[in-house]
Design a protein around this motif. Structure first.
Motif, PDB file in Angstrom:
ATOM      1  N   MET A 174       0.837  -1.194   0.000  1.00 26.08           N
ATOM      2  CA  MET A 174       0.000   0.000   0.000  1.00 26.08           C
ATOM      3  C   MET A 174       0.879   1.254   0.000  1.00 26.08           C
ATOM      4  SD  MET A 174      -2.933   1.038   2.786  1.00 26.08           S
ATOM      5  CE  MET A 174      -4.153   2.288   2.381  1.00 26.08           C
ATOM      6  N   LYS A 175       0.497   2.235  -0.807  1.00 24.72           N
ATOM      7  CA  LYS A 175       1.232   3.493  -0.870  1.00 24.72           C
ATOM      8  C   LYS A 175       0.482   4.557  -0.066  1.00 24.72           C
ATOM      9  CE  LYS A 175       3.252   5.095  -4.431  1.00 24.72           C
ATOM     10  NZ  LYS A 175       3.476   5.687  -5.781  1.00 24.72           N
ATOM     11  N   ILE A 176       1.160   5.115   0.924  1.00 23.28           N
ATOM     12  CA  ILE A 176       0.563   6.146   1.769  1.00 23.28           C
ATOM     13  C   ILE A 176       1.368   7.433   1.602  1.00 23.28           C
ATOM     14  CG2 ILE A 176       0.046   6.858   4.129  1.00 23.28           C
ATOM     15  CD1 ILE A 176      -0.196   3.884   4.842  1.00 23.28           C
ATOM     16  N   GLY A 177       0.669   8.506   1.282  1.00 17.83           N
ATOM     17  CA  GLY A 177       1.313   9.809   1.173  1.00 17.83           C
ATOM     18  C   GLY A 177       0.988  10.643   2.397  1.00 17.83           C
ATOM     19  N   ILE A 178       1.873  11.544   2.727  1.00 20.63           N
ATOM     20  CA  ILE A 178       1.619  12.518   3.787  1.00 20.63           C
ATOM     21  C   ILE A 178       1.809  13.904   3.187  1.00 20.63           C
ATOM     22  CG2 ILE A 178       2.338  13.434   6.017  1.00 20.63           C
ATOM     23  CD1 ILE A 178       3.321  10.683   6.799  1.00 20.63           C
ATOM     24  N   LEU A 179       0.784  14.737   3.278  1.00 14.96           N
ATOM     25  CA  LEU A 179       0.885  16.130   2.858  1.00 14.96           C
ATOM     26  C   LEU A 179       0.986  16.970   4.118  1.00 14.96           C
ATOM     27  CD1 LEU A 179       0.829  18.292   0.634  1.00 14.96           C
ATOM     28  CD2 LEU A 179      -1.658  18.374   0.905  1.00 14.96           C
ATOM     29  N   ALA A 180       2.104  17.675   4.272  1.00 13.90           N
ATOM     30  CA  ALA A 180       2.359  18.368   5.535  1.00 13.90           C
ATOM     31  C   ALA A 180       2.919  19.758   5.306  1.00 13.90           C
ATOM     32  CB  ALA A 180       3.343  17.567   6.387  1.00 13.90           C
ATOM     33  N   CYS A 181       2.556  20.653   6.200  1.00 16.85           N
ATOM     34  CA  CYS A 181       3.239  21.940   6.283  1.00 16.85           C
ATOM     35  C   CYS A 181       4.685  21.660   6.687  1.00 16.85           C
ATOM     36  CB  CYS A 181       2.543  22.810   7.323  1.00 16.85           C
ATOM     37  SG  CYS A 181       3.425  24.356   7.678  1.00 16.85           S
ATOM     38  N   SER A 182       5.613  22.417   6.126  1.00 16.32           N
ATOM     39  CA  SER A 182       7.027  22.149   6.407  1.00 16.32           C
ATOM     40  C   SER A 182       7.397  22.408   7.865  1.00 16.32           C
ATOM     41  CB  SER A 182       7.923  22.988   5.492  1.00 16.32           C
ATOM     42  OG  SER A 182       7.757  24.372   5.749  1.00 16.32           O
ATOM     43  N   ASP A 231      -2.663   5.474  -2.332  1.00 14.23           N
ATOM     44  CA  ASP A 231      -3.918   4.836  -1.908  1.00 14.23           C
ATOM     45  C   ASP A 231      -4.633   5.686  -0.870  1.00 14.23           C
ATOM     46  OD1 ASP A 231      -3.648   2.319  -3.418  1.00 14.23           O
ATOM     47  OD2 ASP A 231      -1.892   2.037  -2.149  1.00 14.23           O
ATOM     48  N   GLN A 232      -3.876   6.242   0.078  1.00 10.01           N
ATOM     49  CA  GLN A 232      -4.431   7.138   1.093  1.00 10.01           C
ATOM     50  C   GLN A 232      -3.427   8.270   1.314  1.00 10.01           C
ATOM     51  OE1 GLN A 232      -7.407   7.037   2.766  1.00 10.01           O
ATOM     52  NE2 GLN A 232      -8.078   5.210   1.646  1.00 10.01           N
ATOM     53  N   VAL A 233      -3.957   9.453   1.635  1.00  7.67           N
ATOM     54  CA  VAL A 233      -3.101  10.604   1.914  1.00  7.67           C
ATOM     55  C   VAL A 233      -3.445  11.152   3.297  1.00  7.67           C
ATOM     56  CG1 VAL A 233      -2.366  12.914   1.207  1.00  7.67           C
ATOM     57  CG2 VAL A 233      -2.961  11.207  -0.534  1.00  7.67           C
ATOM     58  N   ILE A 234      -2.454  11.192   4.167  1.00 12.24           N
ATOM     59  CA  ILE A 234      -2.612  11.770   5.505  1.00 12.24           C
ATOM     60  C   ILE A 234      -2.306  13.262   5.405  1.00 12.24           C
ATOM     61  CG2 ILE A 234      -1.706  11.790   7.865  1.00 12.24           C
ATOM     62  CD1 ILE A 234      -0.911   8.798   7.353  1.00 12.24           C
ATOM     63  N   ILE A 235      -3.192  14.083   5.939  1.00 12.14           N
ATOM     64  CA  ILE A 235      -3.020  15.534   5.832  1.00 12.14           C
ATOM     65  C   ILE A 235      -2.631  16.114   7.188  1.00 12.14           C
ATOM     66  CG2 ILE A 235      -4.121  17.709   5.196  1.00 12.14           C
ATOM     67  CD1 ILE A 235      -6.047  16.091   3.481  1.00 12.14           C
ATOM     68  N   LEU A 236      -1.460  16.712   7.244  1.00  9.98           N
ATOM     69  CA  LEU A 236      -1.001  17.343   8.481  1.00  9.98           C
ATOM     70  C   LEU A 236      -1.242  18.852   8.408  1.00  9.98           C
ATOM     71  CD1 LEU A 236       2.213  15.381   9.471  1.00  9.98           C
ATOM     72  CD2 LEU A 236      -0.167  14.976  10.075  1.00  9.98           C
ATOM     73  N   TYR A 237      -2.512  19.174   8.367  1.00 12.33           N
ATOM     74  CA  TYR A 237      -3.021  20.532   8.529  1.00 12.33           C
ATOM     75  C   TYR A 237      -4.270  20.395   9.384  1.00 12.33           C
ATOM     76  CZ  TYR A 237      -0.103  22.584   4.836  1.00 12.33           C
ATOM     77  OH  TYR A 237       0.956  23.028   4.093  1.00 12.33           O
ATOM     78  N   GLY A 238      -4.702  21.491  10.011  1.00 17.45           N
ATOM     79  CA  GLY A 238      -5.891  21.408  10.858  1.00 17.45           C
ATOM     80  C   GLY A 238      -6.821  22.589  10.660  1.00 17.45           C
ATOM     81  N   SER A 239      -7.904  22.590  11.406  1.00 19.18           N
ATOM     82  CA  SER A 239      -8.944  23.602  11.233  1.00 19.18           C
ATOM     83  C   SER A 239      -8.486  25.009  11.592  1.00 19.18           C
ATOM     84  CB  SER A 239     -10.175  23.234  12.074  1.00 19.18           C
ATOM     85  OG  SER A 239      -9.835  23.141  13.444  1.00 19.18           O
ATOM     86  N   LYS A 240      -7.438  25.135  12.407  1.00 18.12           N
ATOM     87  CA  LYS A 240      -6.926  26.466  12.742  1.00 18.12           C
ATOM     88  C   LYS A 240      -5.957  26.981  11.674  1.00 18.12           C
ATOM     89  CE  LYS A 240      -7.446  26.993  17.747  1.00 18.12           C
ATOM     90  NZ  LYS A 240      -8.336  25.872  18.076  1.00 18.12           N
ATOM     91  N   CYS A 241      -5.606  26.126  10.718  1.00 17.79           N
ATOM     92  CA  CYS A 241      -4.752  26.566   9.615  1.00 17.79           C
ATOM     93  C   CYS A 241      -5.559  27.333   8.576  1.00 17.79           C
ATOM     94  CB  CYS A 241      -4.067  25.369   8.951  1.00 17.79           C
ATOM     95  SG  CYS A 241      -3.059  24.382  10.068  1.00 17.79           S
ATOM     96  N   HIS A 242      -6.835  26.944   8.420  1.00 17.00           N
ATOM     97  CA  HIS A 242      -7.732  27.601   7.467  1.00 17.00           C
ATOM     98  C   HIS A 242      -9.160  27.373   7.941  1.00 17.00           C
ATOM     99  CE1 HIS A 242      -9.670  28.904   3.807  1.00 17.00           C
ATOM    100  NE2 HIS A 242      -8.506  29.122   3.213  1.00 17.00           N
TER     101      HIS A 242
END
Length: 202
Positions: free
Chosen positions: A1-9, A64-75
């Motif tokens: 399984m391929k997992i991506g993470i999209l994150a603020c630096s 297959d899935q992307v984990i997002i490391l941003y939250g509701s206080k970011c936008h």
């Protein structure tokens, strides 16, 4: 399984350490890759939304899935513009400070005297600072009595770094130890959710 993470630096110091530990411990066999976006995006919400969605348009097809490391206080519209994606995993903490430092940050909102910062904030402060003018930066931090760096131990917080940060925000800077396991457990939980998520059509 391929997992991506999209994150603020801003997550980079702790995230790289956590993913290295996960690999050493062989907790998962899945392929996990990270895409970082510029920390300064937080100063322009339209560009933040544009860059996050543009990245997800690509990453949700690639992984297959992307984990997002941003939250509701970011936008303030964060969860609204994520609705169109069906193979993403979001985190409960509302921002990087809550994700890495934990309950101390949430508790600090009540009195509003202190602002917590992470190692990433210290390392990448110029990315944020260069995106706002001097008056706005000083005004944003000037409402606090103290700035507290949550030290997870992933980078060495030197006296020079503390003084440099003070010069930029004009607020006394303190350092408090933070258990990196707070963040590591969050990432492990997110990866487990990604692995166990129903595989929907992209």
């Amino acid at each position: 399984m391929k997992i991506g993470i999209l994150a603020c630096s801003v997550f980079e110091p702790e995230l790289e350490k956590v993913l290295q530990d996960i690999k050493i411990k062989q907790l998962f066999k899945d392929n996990i890759e990270v895409t970082y976006l510029h920390f300064g995006l937080h100063t322009n919400l339209d560009k933040l939304e544009k860059d996050v969605t543009a990245s997800l348009d690509k990453l949700t097809l690639e992984y297959d899935q992307v984990i997002i490391l941003y939250g509701s206080k970011c936008h303030y519209r964060f969860f609204e513009f994520l609705k169109k994606y069906n193979n993403i995993i979001t985190i409960k903490p509302a921002n990087c400070l809550e994700a890495i430092i934990g309950d101390k940050v949430v508790e600090s909102y009540v009195e509003g005297k202190d602002i917590y910062l992470t190692s990433g904030w210290v390392e990448k402060f110029d990315e944020f600072s260069n995106s706002v003018d001097n008056y706005d930066r000083l005004n944003q931090f000037g409402m606090y009595e103290n700035a507290i760096i949550g030290d997870t131990g992933v980078i060495k917080i030197t006296d020079e770094m503390i003084f440099d940060l003070y010069e930029k925000i004009q607020v006394p800077v303190e350092v408090e130890p933070v258990d990196i396991n707070i963040f590591e457990n969050l990432i492990i939980d997110a990866i487990k959710k990604a692995i166990n998520a129903p595989q929907k059509a992209k």
